[in-house]
Motif scaffolding. Structure first.
Motif, PDB file in Angstrom:
ATOM      1  N   UNK A   1       0.849  -1.195   0.000  1.00 39.55           N
ATOM      2  CA  UNK A   1       0.000   0.000   0.000  1.00 39.55           C
ATOM      3  C   UNK A   1       0.877   1.234   0.000  1.00 39.55           C
ATOM      4  N   UNK A   2       0.651   2.097  -0.993  1.00 40.52           N
ATOM      5  CA  UNK A   2       1.461   3.313  -1.155  1.00 40.52           C
ATOM      6  C   UNK A   2       2.948   2.972  -1.181  1.00 40.52           C
TER       7      UNK A   2
ATOM      8  N   UNK B   1       2.643  -3.755   4.092  1.00 39.37           N
ATOM      9  CA  UNK B   1       1.940  -3.613   5.371  1.00 39.37           C
ATOM     10  C   UNK B   1       2.263  -4.776   6.302  1.00 39.37           C
ATOM     11  N   UNK B   2       2.473  -4.449   7.570  1.00 39.48           N
ATOM     12  CA  UNK B   2       2.701  -5.442   8.624  1.00 39.48           C
ATOM     13  C   UNK B   2       3.818  -6.421   8.255  1.00 39.48           C
ATOM     14  N   UNK B   3       4.889  -5.877   7.698  1.00 43.25           N
ATOM     15  CA  UNK B   3       6.001  -6.696   7.227  1.00 43.25           C
ATOM     16  C   UNK B   3       6.624  -7.504   8.356  1.00 43.25           C
TER      17      UNK B   3
ATOM     18  N   UNK C   1      -5.288  -0.098   8.486  1.00 47.43           N
ATOM     19  CA  UNK C   1      -4.690   0.111   7.165  1.00 47.43           C
ATOM     20  C   UNK C   1      -4.718  -1.161   6.317  1.00 47.43           C
ATOM     21  N   UNK C   2      -5.176  -1.033   5.090  1.00 53.82           N
ATOM     22  CA  UNK C   2      -5.194  -2.163   4.184  1.00 53.82           C
ATOM     23  C   UNK C   2      -6.326  -3.122   4.399  1.00 53.82           C
TER      24      UNK C   2
END
Length: 263
Positions: A37-38, A42-44, A261-262
């Protein structure tokens, strides 16, 4: 498209895997699906932690390279700012037989894809042809062997549904073929605990931080739920019906999509 294979990026047409790779012959490996996202994954950290935990269960050595950098390079090489990365890690090649080689050389593949279009609310059925093995340590692992999930999804398609709810060996609700499951029952937002044979989903963990609780669920519980929704790394999907019963409330799923987010 370019993908990451081994230690670097290659063009899709130049990517080749050995027919003796244990990921192909035995499903001996792991994967992670990651939302971009962008331009950021996310949440790597949570994904990499789950990968490491699964590798520990399988006794599978992780690559020595920087996985975060490899994921970022794959996204950049494909101009991916909104989309999906899939990281696949197999044990690599080996001789015939089930016993892994003493010193495996794992195969790493990272691919990129556009973000799928938002799916409509799902229509679910209870899978009858297979079960989630809550007694197996593999229930906690996102392994390359998805055959129970495939059988449940095929059954759902035959019955005109979008997904199948997998029960465990004690007839408790576990998850669907591709997602964790949440339900609002008597005003409480709940999801089955990991001990029910549930994969430790990354989005599932994010929803738990928003006040959801964990408790075992029976099919009878779902049959009276005011709201049901599914979670995966790609977001939150409301449920429109379960076994033909319409589920009309979607307020909590909508609130969580606005907060996480996401989602």
């Amino acid at each position: 498209m370019k993908l990451w294979l081994g230690s670097g990026l290659v063009a899709q047409d130049d990517a080749h895997l050995s027919p003796f790779d244990r990921g192909f012959t035995l499903g001996d490996g792991l994967f992670e699906t990651l939302r971009v996202r962008e331009g950021a994954v996310l949440r790597l950290d949570a994904h990499l932690a789950r990968l490491a935990a699964g590798a520990g269960v399988l006794g599978l050595p992780l690559p020595t390279l920087d996985l975060s950098a490899a994921l970022a390079a794959t996204a950049v090489a494909n101009d991916l700012t909104e989309g999906v990365l899939r990281l696949t890690l197999s044990r690599g090649t080996g001789p015939r037989g089930v016993l892994p080689p003493a010193e495996p050389n794992p195969t790493l593949v990272i691919t990129a894809a556009p973000l799928p279009a938002p799916a409509p609310p799902a229509r679910l059925v209870i899978a009858q042809g297979t079960r989630r093995n809550d007694l197996s340590p593999l229930a906690q692992v996102k392994s390359l062997n998805y055959l129970d999930n495939i059988l449940a999804r095929q059954e759902a398609a035959r019955r005109g549904a979008d997904d199948g709810v997998l029960l465990n060996t004690r007839e408790g609700v576990a998850e669907t073929s591709i997602a964790n499951l949440f339900a609002v029952i008597g005003g409480d937002l709940v999801t089955p605990p990991l001990a029910e044979g549930v994969l430790p989903g990354i989005m599932r963990a994010a929803v738990l931080t928003e006040g959801a609780g964990e408790r075992p669920l029976a099919v009878e519980d779902l049959s009276r739920a005011e709201e049901i929704f599914l979670t995966s790394a790609l977001g939150i999907r409301s449920v429109a019906a379960l076994e033909g019963r319409e589920v009309v409330d979607r307020a909590i799923a909508e609130r969580l999509r606005a907060r996480i987010p996401g989602a």
